[in-house]
Scaffold this active site. Structure first.
Site, short mmCIF file in Angstrom:
data_model
loop_
_atom_site.label_atom_id
_atom_site.label_comp_id
_atom_site.label_asym_id
_atom_site.label_seq_id
_atom_site.Cartn_x
_atom_site.Cartn_y
_atom_site.Cartn_z
N ASP A 24 60.76 128.16 -2.44
CA ASP A 24 61.53 129.46 -2.55
C ASP A 24 62.21 129.04 -4.16
OD1 ASP A 24 61.80 130.52 0.05
OD2 ASP A 24 62.27 128.55 0.52
N TYR A 202 51.84 119.58 4.41
CA TYR A 202 53.04 119.31 5.68
C TYR A 202 52.64 118.42 6.72
CZ TYR A 202 54.45 124.24 3.90
OH TYR A 202 54.60 125.06 2.96
N ARG A 280 49.94 123.37 -0.64
CA ARG A 280 50.71 123.89 0.50
C ARG A 280 51.59 125.26 0.07
NH1 ARG A 280 55.34 119.59 1.84
NH2 ARG A 280 56.74 120.64 0.66
N GLY A 281 51.95 126.03 1.16
CA GLY A 281 53.16 126.88 0.57
C GLY A 281 52.60 127.98 -0.01
N GLU A 282 53.30 128.15 -1.23
CA GLU A 282 53.18 129.20 -2.16
C GLU A 282 52.79 128.85 -3.66
OE1 GLU A 282 54.99 132.97 -1.43
OE2 GLU A 282 55.13 133.46 -3.46
N ASP A 283 53.69 128.09 -4.16
CA ASP A 283 53.79 127.88 -5.57
C ASP A 283 52.59 126.76 -6.10
OD1 ASP A 283 55.03 128.33 -8.29
OD2 ASP A 283 55.65 126.20 -8.23
N SER A 284 52.37 125.58 -5.27
CA SER A 284 51.44 124.66 -5.32
C SER A 284 50.10 125.17 -5.24
CB SER A 284 51.53 123.47 -4.48
OG SER A 284 51.65 123.81 -3.20
O1 TRH Z 1 57.32 123.14 -0.69
P1 TRH Z 1 56.71 124.34 0.01
O2 TRH Z 1 56.31 124.13 1.28
O3 TRH Z 1 57.55 125.62 -0.08
C1 TRH Z 1 57.65 126.82 0.37
C2 TRH Z 1 58.88 127.01 1.23
O4 TRH Z 1 58.65 126.16 2.46
C3 TRH Z 1 59.00 128.03 1.69
O5 TRH Z 1 60.38 128.28 2.56
C4 TRH Z 1 57.99 128.99 2.35
O6 TRH Z 1 58.35 130.20 2.47
C5 TRH Z 1 56.87 128.94 1.06
O7 TRH Z 1 56.50 127.54 0.99
C6 TRH Z 1 55.65 129.57 1.42
O8 TRH Z 1 55.43 124.70 -1.06
P2 TRH Z 1 55.17 125.19 -2.55
O9 TRH Z 1 55.47 126.65 -2.37
O10 TRH Z 1 53.90 124.79 -2.82
O11 TRH Z 1 56.42 124.82 -3.28
C7 TRH Z 1 56.27 123.25 -3.68
C8 TRH Z 1 56.82 123.04 -5.20
O12 TRH Z 1 57.04 121.70 -5.28
C9 TRH Z 1 56.03 123.60 -6.24
O13 TRH Z 1 56.63 124.37 -7.01
C10 TRH Z 1 55.24 122.66 -6.74
C11 TRH Z 1 56.57 121.58 -6.73
N1 TRH Z 1 56.11 120.08 -6.64
C12 TRH Z 1 56.34 119.32 -7.88
O14 TRH Z 1 57.15 119.78 -8.76
N2 TRH Z 1 56.13 117.90 -7.87
C13 TRH Z 1 55.21 117.26 -6.95
O15 TRH Z 1 54.98 115.98 -7.15
C14 TRH Z 1 54.80 118.11 -5.78
C15 TRH Z 1 54.06 117.41 -4.58
C16 TRH Z 1 55.27 119.30 -5.75
#
Ligand code: TRH
Length: 387
Positions: A24, A202, A280-284
């Site tokens: 988020d 996860y 995982r998730g959205e941004d990564s």
């Molecule tokens: O962390 P996520 O699972 O995030 C989300 C939230 O859970 C949210 O509630 C849900 O609705 C959504 O997923 C779909 O996964 P995400 O989206 O990939 O976000 C992780 C962030 O962390 C991303 O911006 C990349 C960053 N990151 C780093 O900056 N450094 C790191 O070493 C890693 C592993 C990730």
């Protein structure tokens, strides 16, 4: 003068409530920086979880409630919410519900601010039909617009900073620089011919089987694991509950290096440097697509298992045009990684297809990168909407 009629110093207010993890705030922070840096907008970002934000932006650790960083004013979203003048454009990230007082202040303005709900990313077809639609507030004279990120021209697109792809291309071309970068990250000399893999997921019941496949394989695998929820599963495999950041664990052909949680730019480089990325998730998940390397998505689980439809919708788009064997192997591994099927059976077939999937993913990434990015699309949408 009452706050509701004064002019705001901000073009955009973005509101982010951290439901869990980092997606988020990861998306909201990228959006805020993009509007400020690439479009010259005055942006204020409200975030309720300062600790989660600090993981992505360590400068926030040094201040309590207000941070000026990368051209953005970041404010702690506290309760009660302070009486502020709303910006002309308001983004509610992921239906996080604006504070009642702020909403009333929006309604008191003429013209009312443009109100946008930034939705979660999905490759499903219905997204195109809903992108941009408006919904009137039940009581107040306000219209909320739904803005959907997505993979097609009839959606809001994906977050992608200008110059990102060029940076990645330069990183790939600089073999010596990459070697130094691995050393700076604390990664030992790679065994010859190693498949280098990053892991961000996860808790993952299927991990044990995949680690076993890698340990028993003839080819070496180096697995790089930034701090996070999946680390416990990795340590259980090695029966090394005490191992922490910097540890290097070995079994058979498998070497695992535990990394710290990287800053966002370093995490991008990690994705660029690996042969395969588990995200995982959205941004990564989006960053892995800009890395243009094969990836496996651990989707965020939703009620009633609806995430399986979301996973299949993405696979259908991503795998269009690839040969049947690679498509089937990729589908099977992705589904097993998401709890549907046997990862041990799926891995060897997937590994065999990796060279073909790599070429395909490069094309997929190039095609996506030819479309407008989400921040530009949002700015254009806002300009049309306020005319
Ligand atoms: O962390 P996520 O699972 O995030 C989300 C939230 O859970 C949210 O509630 C849900 O609705 C959504 O997923 C779909 O996964 P995400 O989206 O990939 O976000 C992780 C962030 O962390 C991303 O911006 C990349 C960053 N990151 C780093 O900056 N450094 C790191 O070493 C890693 C592993 C990730």
């Amino acid at each position: 003068m009452s706050p509701s009629v004064a002019a705001s110093a901000f073009d955009w207010d973005i509101f982010c409530r951290v439901v869990d993890n980092f997606g988020d705030i990861g998306v909201s922070w990228r959006l805020a920086k993009g509007l400020a840096r690439d479009h010259g907008c005055a942006v204020r970002l409200w975030v309720d979880d300062w600790e989660a934000f600090s993981r992505l932006c360590p400068a926030a650790l040094n201040v309590a409630d207000v941070l000026h960083q990368d051209g953005v004013e970041v404010r702690r979203w506290s309760d009660p919410f302070p009486p502020v003048v709303p910006a002309a454009r308001v983004v509610e990230a992921f239906a996080c519900e604006l504070p009642a007082g702020y909403l009333a202040a929006m309604a008191a303005r003429t013209p009312a601010p443009l109100w946008i709900n930034l939705e979660y990313l999905s490759a499903e077809n219905w997204v195109e039909g809903c992108h941009g639609l408006g919904s009137p507030h039940p009581r107040l004279p306000l219209l909320k617009h739904f803005f959907f990120p997505g993979f097609t021209a009839r959606t809001g697109g994906l977050l992608r900073e200008p110059g990102l792809i060029e940076q990645r291309i330069r990183f790939h071309a600089d073999t010596r620089g990459r070697g130094e970068w691995w050393r700076h990250l604390g990664v030992p000399e790679m065994p010859a011919g190693a498949c280098v893999v990053s892991l961000f997921a996860y808790e993952q019941p299927g991990l044990h089987t995949v680690l076993r496949c890698w340990a028993d394989a003839p080819q070496p695998t180096v697995l790089l694991v930034p701090e996070g929820r999946v680390v416990g599963d990795v340590l259980r495999f090695f029966r090394s509950p005490e191992a922490g950041v910097g540890a290097c664990l070995r079994e058979g052909a498998l070497t695992v290096v535990l990394l710290p949680f990287l800053d966002t730019a370093e995490y991008d480089r990690l994705l660029w440097a690996c042969d395969l990325n588990f995200v995982r998730g959205e941004d990564s998940f989006v960053r892995a697509q800009w890395a243009a390397r094969p990836f496996v998505w651990h989707i965020y689980a939703q009620d009633d298992e609806i995430h399986h439809d979301k996973l299949d919708a993405f696979l259908a788009r991503y795998l269009a045009g690839i040969d049947d064997a690679t498509a089937a192997a990729t589908r099977d591994l992705w589904r097993a990684w998401n709890g549907e099927g046997d990862a041990a059976a799926a891995w060897p077939r997937f590994a065999e297809c990796l060279p073909r999937l790599a070429a395909h993913t490069r094309r997929w990434s190039d095609t996506l990168a030819a479309s407008p990015d989400l921040v530009s699309t949002l700015v254009q949408f806002s300009e049309l909407a306020v005319k």
